[in-house]
Scaffold this motif. Sequence first.
Motif, PDB file in Angstrom:
ATOM      1  N   ASN A   8     -13.251  -5.067 -12.506  1.00 30.22           N
ATOM      2  CA  ASN A   8     -12.894  -6.285 -13.497  1.00 30.22           C
ATOM      3  C   ASN A   8     -13.810  -7.370 -13.345  1.00 30.22           C
ATOM      4  O   ASN A   8     -15.090  -7.366 -13.475  1.00 30.22           O
ATOM      5  CB  ASN A   8     -11.453  -6.844 -13.212  1.00 30.22           C
ATOM      6  CG  ASN A   8     -10.856  -7.617 -14.157  1.00 30.22           C
ATOM      7  OD1 ASN A   8     -10.921  -7.461 -15.451  1.00 30.22           O
ATOM      8  ND2 ASN A   8     -10.546  -8.693 -13.892  1.00 30.22           N
ATOM      9  N   HIS A  68     -10.530 -19.362 -11.418  1.00 31.93           N
ATOM     10  CA  HIS A  68      -8.978 -19.790 -12.047  1.00 31.93           C
ATOM     11  C   HIS A  68      -8.211 -18.785 -11.534  1.00 31.93           C
ATOM     12  O   HIS A  68      -8.441 -17.867 -10.848  1.00 31.93           O
ATOM     13  CB  HIS A  68      -9.096 -19.760 -13.455  1.00 31.93           C
ATOM     14  CG  HIS A  68      -9.054 -18.337 -14.249  1.00 31.93           C
ATOM     15  ND1 HIS A  68     -10.085 -17.410 -13.961  1.00 31.93           N
ATOM     16  CD2 HIS A  68      -8.153 -17.543 -15.141  1.00 31.93           C
ATOM     17  CE1 HIS A  68      -9.826 -16.338 -14.690  1.00 31.93           C
ATOM     18  NE2 HIS A  68      -8.706 -16.472 -15.467  1.00 31.93           N
ATOM     19  N   ASP A  72      -5.432 -11.310 -12.129  1.00 32.82           N
ATOM     20  CA  ASP A  72      -6.779 -10.389 -12.151  1.00 32.82           C
ATOM     21  C   ASP A  72      -7.979 -11.116 -11.720  1.00 32.82           C
ATOM     22  O   ASP A  72      -8.756 -10.673 -11.573  1.00 32.82           O
ATOM     23  CB  ASP A  72      -6.868 -10.191 -13.504  1.00 32.82           C
ATOM     24  CG  ASP A  72      -7.150 -10.954 -14.622  1.00 32.82           C
ATOM     25  OD1 ASP A  72      -6.576 -12.141 -14.524  1.00 32.82           O
ATOM     26  OD2 ASP A  72      -7.971 -10.775 -15.707  1.00 32.82           O
ATOM     27  N   HIS A  73      -8.078 -12.246 -11.216  1.00 37.02           N
ATOM     28  CA  HIS A  73      -9.048 -13.136 -10.653  1.00 37.02           C
ATOM     29  C   HIS A  73      -8.667 -13.584  -9.159  1.00 37.02           C
ATOM     30  O   HIS A  73      -9.453 -13.694  -8.068  1.00 37.02           O
ATOM     31  CB  HIS A  73      -9.368 -14.339 -11.201  1.00 37.02           C
ATOM     32  CG  HIS A  73      -9.849 -13.855 -12.707  1.00 37.02           C
ATOM     33  ND1 HIS A  73     -11.121 -13.833 -13.097  1.00 37.02           N
ATOM     34  CD2 HIS A  73      -9.133 -13.494 -13.748  1.00 37.02           C
ATOM     35  CE1 HIS A  73     -11.432 -13.469 -14.096  1.00 37.02           C
ATOM     36  NE2 HIS A  73     -10.150 -13.287 -14.694  1.00 37.02           N
ATOM     37  N   HIS A 125     -10.023 -20.499 -21.996  1.00 36.30           N
ATOM     38  CA  HIS A 125      -9.388 -18.940 -22.049  1.00 36.30           C
ATOM     39  C   HIS A 125      -8.583 -18.848 -23.201  1.00 36.30           C
ATOM     40  O   HIS A 125      -7.597 -18.477 -23.062  1.00 36.30           O
ATOM     41  CB  HIS A 125      -8.730 -18.831 -20.774  1.00 36.30           C
ATOM     42  CG  HIS A 125      -8.505 -17.689 -20.192  1.00 36.30           C
ATOM     43  ND1 HIS A 125      -8.706 -16.364 -20.995  1.00 36.30           N
ATOM     44  CD2 HIS A 125      -8.227 -17.113 -18.886  1.00 36.30           C
ATOM     45  CE1 HIS A 125      -8.278 -15.284 -20.039  1.00 36.30           C
ATOM     46  NE2 HIS A 125      -8.205 -15.897 -18.829  1.00 36.30           N
ATOM     47  N   ASP A 155     -13.396 -16.648 -17.251  1.00 37.25           N
ATOM     48  CA  ASP A 155     -13.041 -16.225 -18.736  1.00 37.25           C
ATOM     49  C   ASP A 155     -12.985 -17.255 -19.696  1.00 37.25           C
ATOM     50  O   ASP A 155     -12.399 -18.386 -19.381  1.00 37.25           O
ATOM     51  CB  ASP A 155     -11.457 -15.935 -18.281  1.00 37.25           C
ATOM     52  CG  ASP A 155     -11.233 -14.529 -17.509  1.00 37.25           C
ATOM     53  OD1 ASP A 155     -12.343 -13.860 -17.231  1.00 37.25           O
ATOM     54  OD2 ASP A 155     -10.021 -14.088 -17.226  1.00 37.25           O
ATOM     55  N   HIS A 211     -15.379  -7.424 -16.709  1.00 31.20           N
ATOM     56  CA  HIS A 211     -13.855  -7.635 -17.037  1.00 31.20           C
ATOM     57  C   HIS A 211     -13.658  -6.566 -18.002  1.00 31.20           C
ATOM     58  O   HIS A 211     -13.048  -6.917 -18.964  1.00 31.20           O
ATOM     59  CB  HIS A 211     -13.883  -8.968 -17.816  1.00 31.20           C
ATOM     60  CG  HIS A 211     -12.342  -9.613 -17.678  1.00 31.20           C
ATOM     61  ND1 HIS A 211     -11.138  -8.824 -17.899  1.00 31.20           N
ATOM     62  CD2 HIS A 211     -12.104 -10.559 -16.897  1.00 31.20           C
ATOM     63  CE1 HIS A 211     -10.254  -9.625 -17.556  1.00 31.20           C
ATOM     64  NE2 HIS A 211     -10.750 -10.707 -16.963  1.00 31.20           N
TER      65      HIS A 211
END
Length: 279
Positions: A8, A68, A72-73, A125, A155, A211
């Motif tokens: 990702n 951020h 998923d981060h 985003h 993102d 990603h």
Amino acid sequence: MRLTHLRNATLLLEFAGLCILVDPMLSPPSSLPGFRLFGGQRRKNPLVPLPDNWESHLSKTTHVLISHEHPDHLDRPAIDWIRSHQLKVWSSSMDAPNLRRKGLDCSAIESRQDGLGVECIQGTHGHGWIGWLMGPVSGFYFTHPDEPSIYLTGDTVMTDTIRSAVRRLQPDVVVAPAGVANFGFGRDLLFSVDELIELVKLAPGTVVLNHLESIDHCLITRESIRAEMNAAGVGNRVIVPQDGEQFAMERTSATVDAGPFEAAKPGFQKWLTSWFAGT
Ligand SMILES: [Zn+2]
């Protein structure tokens, strides 16, 4: 400079003697909820495991950088891993207070940070109210006299802020999210394919597209994004890494110094979107 793409947006950036772990999502497959809300194809995340040797890669980490606070981060296993290794975390001034509340040793990154030149560039985003609800995102531009310059966009969709940053800074390397994420309604949450082609055309050097193929709401594949870049005539400057792939990057132009940036304070949007995202 060496980049190791893990999964990702999670990558290791070896730069000027530091090893910076960017946006760690360390959850095992199917342990996070699906992000696609409508239109079917919702699956539990992440879709794939980390590469087999991820722990040996991560053992080199000296710092962690968070763009951020979406899961998923930065997820719970990553928070636990960072805390157990007592690592310093960098983020924008917008995210730092909340990351400290999570027990991380987080400082708001500054324009001179541990020998690096840094500029913080705001990401967006998504479009309109969806972009607002997704909360603030920070991109980062890093320089060092011995290294190629690099811009991690975070993102974001394409905005005039991103366009002017790439034109002004002329980064040797750009890392950008290419998953063209969508909740199943409304416009995309990340660069569209056309915006990615525009980004590559604006950038003077290599663009690394990540990603991809890890989260249920990112439906485009590596193969199709490569085909799109080739069809646009820019495929020779694009890398679409596999998980676990490592590559060295060279300087392609004179480094442009990072410019000043404002230390933004978290406000209502940050509070609301953190609460909404369960962070
Ligand atoms: Zn993301």
